[in-house]
Design a protein around this motif. Structure first.
Motif, PDB file in Angstrom:
ATOM      1  N   TYR A  75      28.775  10.300 -74.676  1.00  0.00           N
ATOM      2  CA  TYR A  75      29.081  11.011 -73.433  1.00  0.00           C
ATOM      3  C   TYR A  75      29.637  12.388 -73.757  1.00  0.00           C
ATOM      4  O   TYR A  75      30.377  12.567 -74.735  1.00  0.00           O
ATOM      5  CB  TYR A  75      30.115  10.247 -72.604  1.00  0.00           C
ATOM      6  N   CYS A  76      29.290  13.355 -72.936  1.00  0.00           N
ATOM      7  CA  CYS A  76      29.805  14.711 -73.059  1.00  0.00           C
ATOM      8  C   CYS A  76      30.865  14.918 -71.981  1.00  0.00           C
ATOM      9  O   CYS A  76      30.610  14.668 -70.806  1.00  0.00           O
ATOM     10  CB  CYS A  76      28.657  15.712 -72.890  1.00  0.00           C
ATOM     11  N   PHE A  77      32.063  15.348 -72.380  1.00  0.00           N
ATOM     12  CA  PHE A  77      33.109  15.682 -71.409  1.00  0.00           C
ATOM     13  C   PHE A  77      33.696  17.027 -71.807  1.00  0.00           C
ATOM     14  O   PHE A  77      34.180  17.212 -72.903  1.00  0.00           O
ATOM     15  CB  PHE A  77      34.175  14.584 -71.321  1.00  0.00           C
ATOM     16  N   GLY A  78      33.581  18.002 -70.892  1.00  0.00           N
ATOM     17  CA  GLY A  78      33.998  19.347 -71.240  1.00  0.00           C
ATOM     18  C   GLY A  78      33.169  19.876 -72.396  1.00  0.00           C
ATOM     19  O   GLY A  78      31.942  19.895 -72.347  1.00  0.00           O
ATOM     20  N   ARG A  79      33.839  20.252 -73.477  1.00  0.00           N
ATOM     21  CA  ARG A  79      33.146  20.745 -74.672  1.00  0.00           C
ATOM     22  C   ARG A  79      33.168  19.709 -75.799  1.00  0.00           C
ATOM     23  O   ARG A  79      32.855  20.021 -76.941  1.00  0.00           O
ATOM     24  CB  ARG A  79      33.803  22.049 -75.140  1.00  0.00           C
ATOM     25  N   TYR A  80      33.512  18.484 -75.436  1.00  0.00           N
ATOM     26  CA  TYR A  80      33.697  17.439 -76.437  1.00  0.00           C
ATOM     27  C   TYR A  80      32.743  16.270 -76.216  1.00  0.00           C
ATOM     28  O   TYR A  80      32.129  16.119 -75.164  1.00  0.00           O
ATOM     29  CB  TYR A  80      35.149  16.954 -76.423  1.00  0.00           C
ATOM     30  N   LEU A  81      32.632  15.434 -77.248  1.00  0.00           N
ATOM     31  CA  LEU A  81      31.802  14.239 -77.205  1.00  0.00           C
ATOM     32  C   LEU A  81      32.643  13.012 -77.533  1.00  0.00           C
ATOM     33  O   LEU A  81      33.635  13.114 -78.267  1.00  0.00           O
ATOM     34  CB  LEU A  81      30.656  14.326 -78.219  1.00  0.00           C
ATOM     35  N   VAL A  82      32.227  11.864 -77.016  1.00  0.00           N
ATOM     36  CA  VAL A  82      32.842  10.603 -77.378  1.00  0.00           C
ATOM     37  C   VAL A  82      31.767   9.525 -77.282  1.00  0.00           C
ATOM     38  O   VAL A  82      30.883   9.595 -76.425  1.00  0.00           O
ATOM     39  CB  VAL A  82      34.040  10.262 -76.452  1.00  0.00           C
ATOM     40  N   TYR A 102      21.883  21.921 -63.640  1.00  0.00           N
ATOM     41  CA  TYR A 102      21.895  20.459 -63.626  1.00  0.00           C
ATOM     42  C   TYR A 102      21.855  19.912 -65.052  1.00  0.00           C
ATOM     43  O   TYR A 102      21.219  20.486 -65.942  1.00  0.00           O
ATOM     44  CB  TYR A 102      20.692  19.937 -62.839  1.00  0.00           C
ATOM     45  N   ARG A 103      22.524  18.782 -65.251  1.00  0.00           N
ATOM     46  CA  ARG A 103      22.478  18.073 -66.536  1.00  0.00           C
ATOM     47  C   ARG A 103      22.462  16.579 -66.264  1.00  0.00           C
ATOM     48  O   ARG A 103      23.393  16.042 -65.671  1.00  0.00           O
ATOM     49  CB  ARG A 103      23.718  18.412 -67.382  1.00  0.00           C
ATOM     50  N   PRO A 104      21.390  15.889 -66.683  1.00  0.00           N
ATOM     51  CA  PRO A 104      21.399  14.430 -66.545  1.00  0.00           C
ATOM     52  C   PRO A 104      22.500  13.829 -67.410  1.00  0.00           C
ATOM     53  O   PRO A 104      22.896  14.417 -68.432  1.00  0.00           O
ATOM     54  CB  PRO A 104      20.011  14.002 -67.021  1.00  0.00           C
ATOM     55  N   GLN A 105      22.998  12.679 -67.021  1.00  0.00           N
ATOM     56  CA  GLN A 105      24.146  12.068 -67.684  1.00  0.00           C
ATOM     57  C   GLN A 105      23.927  11.860 -69.181  1.00  0.00           C
ATOM     58  O   GLN A 105      24.859  11.974 -69.983  1.00  0.00           O
ATOM     59  CB  GLN A 105      24.474  10.730 -67.027  1.00  0.00           C
ATOM     60  N   ASN A 106      22.687  11.571 -69.572  1.00  0.00           N
ATOM     61  CA  ASN A 106      22.422  11.266 -70.983  1.00  0.00           C
ATOM     62  C   ASN A 106      22.074  12.497 -71.810  1.00  0.00           C
ATOM     63  O   ASN A 106      21.782  12.388 -72.996  1.00  0.00           O
ATOM     64  CB  ASN A 106      21.298  10.234 -71.115  1.00  0.00           C
ATOM     65  N   GLU A 107      22.108  13.685 -71.196  1.00  0.00           N
ATOM     66  CA  GLU A 107      21.792  14.903 -71.959  1.00  0.00           C
ATOM     67  C   GLU A 107      23.023  15.413 -72.691  1.00  0.00           C
ATOM     68  O   GLU A 107      24.084  15.597 -72.103  1.00  0.00           O
ATOM     69  CB  GLU A 107      21.264  16.005 -71.043  1.00  0.00           C
ATOM     70  N   ILE A 108      22.859  15.670 -73.981  1.00  0.00           N
ATOM     71  CA  ILE A 108      23.898  16.332 -74.767  1.00  0.00           C
ATOM     72  C   ILE A 108      23.405  17.746 -75.041  1.00  0.00           C
ATOM     73  O   ILE A 108      22.538  17.953 -75.894  1.00  0.00           O
ATOM     74  CB  ILE A 108      24.156  15.583 -76.094  1.00  0.00           C
ATOM     75  N   PRO A 109      23.897  18.744 -74.309  1.00  0.00           N
ATOM     76  CA  PRO A 109      23.377  20.104 -74.450  1.00  0.00           C
ATOM     77  C   PRO A 109      23.504  20.639 -75.876  1.00  0.00           C
ATOM     78  O   PRO A 109      24.475  20.347 -76.576  1.00  0.00           O
ATOM     79  CB  PRO A 109      24.252  20.912 -73.487  1.00  0.00           C
ATOM     80  N   LYS A 110      22.527  21.427 -76.279  1.00  0.00           N
ATOM     81  CA  LYS A 110      22.535  22.007 -77.623  1.00  0.00           C
ATOM     82  C   LYS A 110      23.225  23.368 -77.643  1.00  0.00           C
ATOM     83  O   LYS A 110      23.664  23.822 -78.699  1.00  0.00           O
ATOM     84  CB  LYS A 110      21.103  22.128 -78.141  1.00  0.00           C
ATOM     85  N   GLU A 111      23.298  24.021 -76.485  1.00  0.00           N
ATOM     86  CA  GLU A 111      23.959  25.316 -76.427  1.00  0.00           C
ATOM     87  C   GLU A 111      25.437  25.129 -76.097  1.00  0.00           C
ATOM     88  O   GLU A 111      25.826  24.095 -75.547  1.00  0.00           O
ATOM     89  CB  GLU A 111      23.281  26.234 -75.414  1.00  0.00           C
ATOM     90  N   VAL A 169      38.066   5.872 -80.552  1.00  0.00           N
ATOM     91  CA  VAL A 169      38.894   6.988 -81.010  1.00  0.00           C
ATOM     92  C   VAL A 169      38.271   7.732 -82.183  1.00  0.00           C
ATOM     93  O   VAL A 169      38.351   8.968 -82.263  1.00  0.00           O
ATOM     94  CB  VAL A 169      40.322   6.502 -81.360  1.00  0.00           C
ATOM     95  N   LYS A 170      37.620   7.033 -83.081  1.00  0.00           N
ATOM     96  CA  LYS A 170      37.076   7.689 -84.280  1.00  0.00           C
ATOM     97  C   LYS A 170      35.881   8.583 -83.980  1.00  0.00           C
ATOM     98  O   LYS A 170      35.447   9.347 -84.846  1.00  0.00           O
ATOM     99  CB  LYS A 170      36.682   6.631 -85.308  1.00  0.00           C
ATOM    100  N   THR A 171      35.348   8.513 -82.734  1.00  0.00           N
ATOM    101  CA  THR A 171      34.158   9.302 -82.399  1.00  0.00           C
ATOM    102  C   THR A 171      34.472  10.571 -81.609  1.00  0.00           C
ATOM    103  O   THR A 171      33.563  11.353 -81.312  1.00  0.00           O
ATOM    104  CB  THR A 171      33.159   8.466 -81.579  1.00  0.00           C
ATOM    105  N   ILE A 172      35.725  10.787 -81.236  1.00  0.00           N
ATOM    106  CA  ILE A 172      36.072  11.975 -80.450  1.00  0.00           C
ATOM    107  C   ILE A 172      35.872  13.217 -81.309  1.00  0.00           C
ATOM    108  O   ILE A 172      36.442  13.325 -82.396  1.00  0.00           O
ATOM    109  CB  ILE A 172      37.519  11.900 -79.948  1.00  0.00           C
ATOM    110  N   ARG A 173      35.059  14.162 -80.813  1.00  0.00           N
ATOM    111  CA  ARG A 173      34.767  15.359 -81.602  1.00  0.00           C
ATOM    112  C   ARG A 173      34.281  16.480 -80.696  1.00  0.00           C
ATOM    113  O   ARG A 173      33.783  16.227 -79.596  1.00  0.00           O
ATOM    114  CB  ARG A 173      33.696  15.073 -82.649  1.00  0.00           C
ATOM    115  N   ILE A 174      34.455  17.709 -81.169  1.00  0.00           N
ATOM    116  CA  ILE A 174      33.952  18.852 -80.431  1.00  0.00           C
ATOM    117  C   ILE A 174      32.436  18.871 -80.565  1.00  0.00           C
ATOM    118  O   ILE A 174      31.882  18.514 -81.610  1.00  0.00           O
ATOM    119  CB  ILE A 174      34.579  20.173 -80.935  1.00  0.00           C
ATOM    120  N   ARG A 175      31.739  19.238 -79.484  1.00  0.00           N
ATOM    121  CA  ARG A 175      30.283  19.305 -79.547  1.00  0.00           C
ATOM    122  C   ARG A 175      29.896  20.408 -80.535  1.00  0.00           C
ATOM    123  O   ARG A 175      30.420  21.526 -80.459  1.00  0.00           O
ATOM    124  CB  ARG A 175      29.720  19.582 -78.148  1.00  0.00           C
ATOM    125  N   PRO A 176      29.006  20.125 -81.477  1.00  0.00           N
ATOM    126  CA  PRO A 176      28.715  21.062 -82.582  1.00  0.00           C
ATOM    127  C   PRO A 176      28.420  22.491 -82.156  1.00  0.00           C
ATOM    128  O   PRO A 176      28.862  23.435 -82.804  1.00  0.00           O
ATOM    129  CB  PRO A 176      27.487  20.419 -83.248  1.00  0.00           C
TER     130      PRO A 176
END
Length: 331
Positions: free
Chosen positions: A37-44, A164-173, A322-329
């Protein structure tokens, strides 16, 4: 006879340890399959058993409402707001000033103003419709006239960047994810943002998972400093079933964790409160305060029920997240 009894005892003990090991492995495997999931500028990454129950967002102090509507309803909504502002009779209420992007079918910005208590203030309503039918609407008031031109420019920039962004999209930009949407922005300019996700666990209705990134504020004290200052651990005393706390770096993010197991209100079982938190920096979109909280036995209304997860299962759930929380690359 003694030898045979000893052999039987050895077999029983060996089988018991094998059962414990297999049970623990099964508990670990419960949450191995995950979804990102993408939340803000982060992923989990959330286990497949976790079901998304709610989202929250604020971008540049905007509460972005996501609605699906036809082009006719989109236009009608804008015209109704313009009519309300144009026909306002109260001298202290907001009145219509202008509509920007008036010829654009997909985005519009209505500017209003009022003069009250010797001060002039502005209101801004924005509307963005995407090609798949989702519309994003914001409404805010009380902007002072000193910075209004910069604020209006910022809103225009937002309208040009949001999509628009579908729920399963992890933006690359680089940019900011929110419910059904995305704002392309590199995050290098100081601004306030907040995004949150709320999950419940399938077949375990009293397990709640909340994760948030927030650039609005910074806690005066860290997680552990607040817990120690409250004296809650001392108050619970011998009733405390489990407590682990300390500093923990997750994927380059310096944070603290507090993992606690408490008796349920009826004292027939236990409930868990597992928290990991970073302090972050106010106004820095690339370094927000991040808070993960997992509670078991949370029934609402302040009542705590016995957890339907064992200690091992609750810990496996926490570790899987918890171990997967990270900033989107791209950020």
């Amino acid at each position: 006879m003694k030898k045979r009894s000893l052999q039987k005892a050895t077999i029983v003990i060996t089988s018991l340890f094998a059962l414990i090991a297999n049970t623990y492995a099964a508990e670990q495997a419960m949450f191995e399959r995950t979804k990102t999931y993408c939340f803000g500028r982060y992923l989990v990454d959330m286990p497949n058993e976790a079901e998304l129950a709610g989202e929250g967002n604020s971008y540049k102090e905007l509460q972005i409402k996501s609605k699906k509507m036809s082009s006719e309803l989109f236009e009608k909504t804008i015209k109704e707001q313009e009519g309300i502002l144009k026909n306002e009779k109260n001298t202290r209420s907001y009145k219509y000033v202008e509509t920007r992007f008036a010829g654009n079918k997909n985005q519009r910005m209505i500017v209003s103003s009022r003069f009250a208590f010797n001060d002039k203030a502005f209101g801004i309503d924005t509307y963005k419709r995407t090609t798949n039918g989702y519309s994003f609407i914001t409404s805010d008031r009380s902007f002072d006239d000193v910075r209004i031109n910069d604020i209006l420019n910022g809103y225009e920039q937002y309208l040009n960047q949001v999509r628009y962004r579908p729920q399963n999209e992890i933006p690359k930009e680089p940019g900011f994810c929110f419910e059904n949407g995305f704002v392309a922005n590199d995050g290098k300019t100081q601004q306030v943002e907040a995004a949150s996700l709320y999950f419940v666990l399938k077949n375990h209705p009293y397990v709640k998972i909340r994760i948030e990134s927030n650039v609005y504020f910074k806690q005066e004290q860290s997680l552990l400093e607040r817990i120690h200052a409250s004296g809650i651990i001392k108050k619970i005393g011998q009733k405390l079933k489990y407590n682990k706390e300390g500093k923990r770096n997750i994927n380059g993010l310096n944070g603290e964790e507090a993992l606690t197991a408490l008796p349920s209100d009826d004292e027939t079982g236990i409930a868990h409160i597992f928290t990991w938190e970073t302090l972050g920096e106010i106004g820095n979109p690339l370094l927000p305060s991040i808070n993960l909280e997992i509670k078991t036995g949370e029934s609402g209304g302040g009542q705590t029920l016995p957890s339907t997860l064992s200690n091992q299962e609750a810990m496996a759930l926490y570790e899987a997240i918890v171990k997967t929380i990270r900033i989107r690359p791209s950020n």
